[in-house]
Design an enzyme around this catalytic site. Structure first.
Site, PDB file in Angstrom:
ATOM      1  N   ASP A 118      57.318 -17.981  33.433  1.00  0.00           N
ATOM      2  CA  ASP A 118      57.673 -18.753  32.255  1.00  0.00           C
ATOM      3  C   ASP A 118      58.826 -18.082  31.504  1.00  0.00           C
ATOM      4  OD1 ASP A 118      56.785 -21.013  30.518  1.00  0.00           O
ATOM      5  OD2 ASP A 118      56.514 -19.407  29.055  1.00  0.00           O
ATOM      6  N   GLU A 174      54.759  -5.698  48.277  1.00  0.00           N
ATOM      7  CA  GLU A 174      53.678  -4.828  48.780  1.00  0.00           C
ATOM      8  C   GLU A 174      52.542  -5.649  49.378  1.00  0.00           C
ATOM      9  OE1 GLU A 174      52.014  -2.380  45.732  1.00  0.00           O
ATOM     10  OE2 GLU A 174      54.005  -1.762  45.047  1.00  0.00           O
TER      11      GLU A 174
HETATM   12  C1  GLC Z   1      58.196 -22.762  29.017  1.00  0.00           C
HETATM   13  C2  GLC Z   1      57.065 -23.723  29.310  1.00  0.00           C
HETATM   14  C3  GLC Z   1      56.806 -24.524  28.079  1.00  0.00           C
HETATM   15  C4  GLC Z   1      56.393 -23.572  26.969  1.00  0.00           C
HETATM   16  C5  GLC Z   1      57.424 -22.489  26.761  1.00  0.00           C
HETATM   17  C6  GLC Z   1      56.882 -21.351  25.940  1.00  0.00           C
HETATM   18  O1  GLC Z   1      59.389 -23.410  28.765  1.00  0.00           O
HETATM   19  O2  GLC Z   1      57.365 -24.499  30.425  1.00  0.00           O
HETATM   20  O3  GLC Z   1      55.825 -25.499  28.268  1.00  0.00           O
HETATM   21  O4  GLC Z   1      56.223 -24.282  25.772  1.00  0.00           O
HETATM   22  O5  GLC Z   1      57.836 -21.923  27.979  1.00  0.00           O
HETATM   23  O6  GLC Z   1      55.957 -20.618  26.668  1.00  0.00           O
END
Ligand code: GLC
Length: 578
Positions: free
Chosen positions: A219, A268
């Site tokens: 993310d 790993e």
């Molecule tokens: C990313 C995710 C989104 C979230 C953001 C903060 O963009 O896809 O849904 O709100 O990160 O974590």
């Protein structure tokens, strides 16, 4: 839990180079316990749908412990499952069932921030300014004589400023301090200059890999490292409109050191299951909203990540020359570093492509992050027609592709959700100026009647389903040759049989500027494709007029009915010489 096979030499043809990976948004796929929110046992019970569809793997958005202020992207414990979704045993059972069905499992990891209810942030508040616990977050003195102004001018992605006043112990410090949150105020950013943060996220990665996951989607991968000194940003650059803009919170060079370390860690591990001993490893995929393509390609250099979503393709209007330019450039830049491309058209953050493409196709005109009552509404028929064509194009392209739950049903965005039931923090944080992403997160229909259209036993799911979802349930589409579900099944079957994701793309010049034409040849393709296999030609007509098909071709599959040797408007087809 499956017993991992020992690491082997890197396979020549690893699975992920052309894998089709299906995104499940756990809140909205299947609700087993009837509380109106999807859960892990629900997911496990529906995995056969993915086998029937013909995908290779499933990626799940976060199901970890979370107060759910950002639908689970605000994680309060990276090693626990939120009771809303089930238990750790349910996660193990889901992984085991997926593996039994031949599906790999990719999970999300959220390394840019934690929830403000994470034990680290609680300790930071308790121990106060200057403590080791506070040093895990980005905490700075404010500007102005008493620090009453935030440390810089950065804005939160969800609206408002990216800083909130430090709520904890001040340890005698009179000058006000602030903590950084690029997203909601309940999502404090971690400080990636702190070695403890690196160690903890290493351990979190290992926790998932040890349980048998086959990959991790990272993310906000482009946001973890910030420019030194946290300088002011040029606020005239809106990253949603101009992702190439140079901003101090995105795409900083230091992030690549993190990913080199992660790649060593993941390497790993061998395959999660001995059945996959021959075709490769666990993968890392970046969510990085980075342009130009040359910058994005840095994330997939040989010693970094395996994949990075190609959002430039997602953002491209349905205009043949624009699509050709973006496909050509992104393929070339990825090839330059030896990586395949990773195509995507929809996910849980953007307006579903069946609706996005129902707006006038001018760059920047179609809404990407939310539509509500009172906003211009998409042309649903045109949107679905173009969406089917765009997917037909995407699934022919060399590389890997991600699908978002419900797109195989042709689900439109829910554009008329009443504002008072919205859950995306964007709506509140933007002072009710940006609707946010609820419209693409509505629970999917499985049946055309019954409580929540088969999503679960609860009458009312966590977001209301629009009436048109009943007609789109798989029970209505199965076996109907013209349905979107059957189109996806055919595309995925042929893609696999023909090894399309591993072929070489060559452009074909076409008389009409509205037609995108390309050839996928087996010559020079990955060794997994039979070199003698005949080429496949893909044609996509993005214009308003029908165009003649080349003579003597046989249509393998098309996104709309083709008659009398012509390719209708907003239609794509895969053809072969007859
Ligand atoms: C990313 C995710 C989104 C979230 C953001 C903060 O963009 O896809 O849904 O709100 O990160 O974590």
């Amino acid at each position: 839990m499956s017993s991992p096979a020992p690491p082997t030499a890197a396979p020549a043809s690893p699975w992920w180079r052309d894998a089709v990976i299906y995104q499940v948004y756990p809140r909205s796929w299947a609700d087993a316990d009837g509380d109106g929110v999807g859960d892990l046992p629900g997911i496990t019970s529906r995995l056969e749908h993915l086998v029937d569809l013909g995908v290779d793997a499933v990626w799940l958005s976060p199901f970890y412990a979370s107060p759910q202020h950002d639908a689970g992207y605000d994680v309060s414990d990276f090693r626990a499952v939120d009771p809303l979704f089930g238990s750790l045993e349910d996660a193990d059972a889901m992984i085991a069932r997926a593996h039994d069905l031949g599906l790999r499992v990719v999970v999300d990891v959220v390394p840019n921030h934690t929830s403000s209810e994470h034990e680290w942030f609680r300790a930071a508040i308790a121990d106060g300014l200057g403590s080791a616990a506070a040093a895990r977050y980005v905490v700075r003195p404010g500007r102005g004589p008493d620090g009453e102004e935030p440390p810089n001018n950065w804005l939160s992605n969800f609206g408002g400023r990216a800083w909130s006043p430090w709520p904890g112990e001040t340890n005698g410090e009179l000058h006000r301090h602030w903590y950084l949150h690029l997203f909601d105020a309940t999502q404090p950013d971690l400080d990636w200059t702190n070695p403890e943060v690196h160690d903890e996220l290493d351990a979190v990665l290992r926790f998932g890999l040890d349980r048998g996951v086959d990959g991790v989607r990272i993310d906000v991968a482009h946001g973890m490292v910030k420019a030194e000194g946290l300088p002011d940003a040029d606020l005239s650059i809106d990253p949603n409109v101009d992702p190439t803009g140079d901003l101090p919170m995105w795409d900083q060079p230091g992030v690549h050191d993190v990913f080199r370390r992660w790649r060593r860690l993941v390497d790993e591990y061998g395959p999660s299951d001995s059945r996959w001993a021959d075709d490769g490893d666990r993968i890392l995929c970046a969510e990085a909203w980075v342009e130009p393509a040359e910058s994005l390609a840095r994330y997939v250099r040989p010693d970094e990540l395996h994949q990075s979503f190609n959002f430039a393709f997602l953002l491209s209007p349905w205009i043949a020359p624009e699509l050709r330019a973006v496909i050509a450039r992104t393929l070339r830049t990825a090839e330059d570093v030896g990586a395949p491309q990773t195509w995507v058209l929809s996910n849980h953050d953007v307006v579903r492509h069946a609706s996005r493409l129902g707006y006038p196709q001018l760059r920047g005109r179609a809404p990407v992050t939310g539509v509500g009552p009172g906003d211009p509404q998409p042309d649903a028929v045109l949107g679905l027609r173009r969406a089917r064509a765009a997917t037909t194009l995407m699934l022919a392209l060399p590389g890997s592709a991600y699908l978002y739950q419900g797109e195989e049903l042709g689900l439109p965005e829910a554009t008329l959700i009443p504002d008072d039931v919205r859950q995306d923090p964007t709506w509140e944080r933007s002072g009710h100026t940006r609707r946010g992403r609820d419209g693409c997160r509505v629970p999917v229909p499985w049946t055309d009647s019954g409580p929540s259209l088969g999503f679960g036993p609860a009458g009312a799911p966590w977001l209301p389903q629009p009436p048109e979802y009943a007609d789109l349930a798989p029970t209505r589409q199965r076996g109907r040759p013209d349905s979107t579900l059957e189109l996806y099944r055919t595309l995925l079957r042929l893609r696999r049989e023909l090894g399309l994701g591993r072929r070489r793309l060559e452009w074909i010049d076409h008389d009409s500027p509205d037609v995108l034409a390309l050839r996928l040849s087996a010559d020079g393709a990955d060794s997994a494709v039979d070199a003698a296999s005949e080429e496949v030609v893909v044609l996509a007509n993005t214009g308003p007029d029908e165009v003649p098909l080349p003579p003597d071709v046989r249509v393998l599959v098309s996104s709309a009915t083709i008659e009398a040797g012509t390719l209708p408007p907003d239609t794509a087809a895969w053809v072969r010489r007859s």
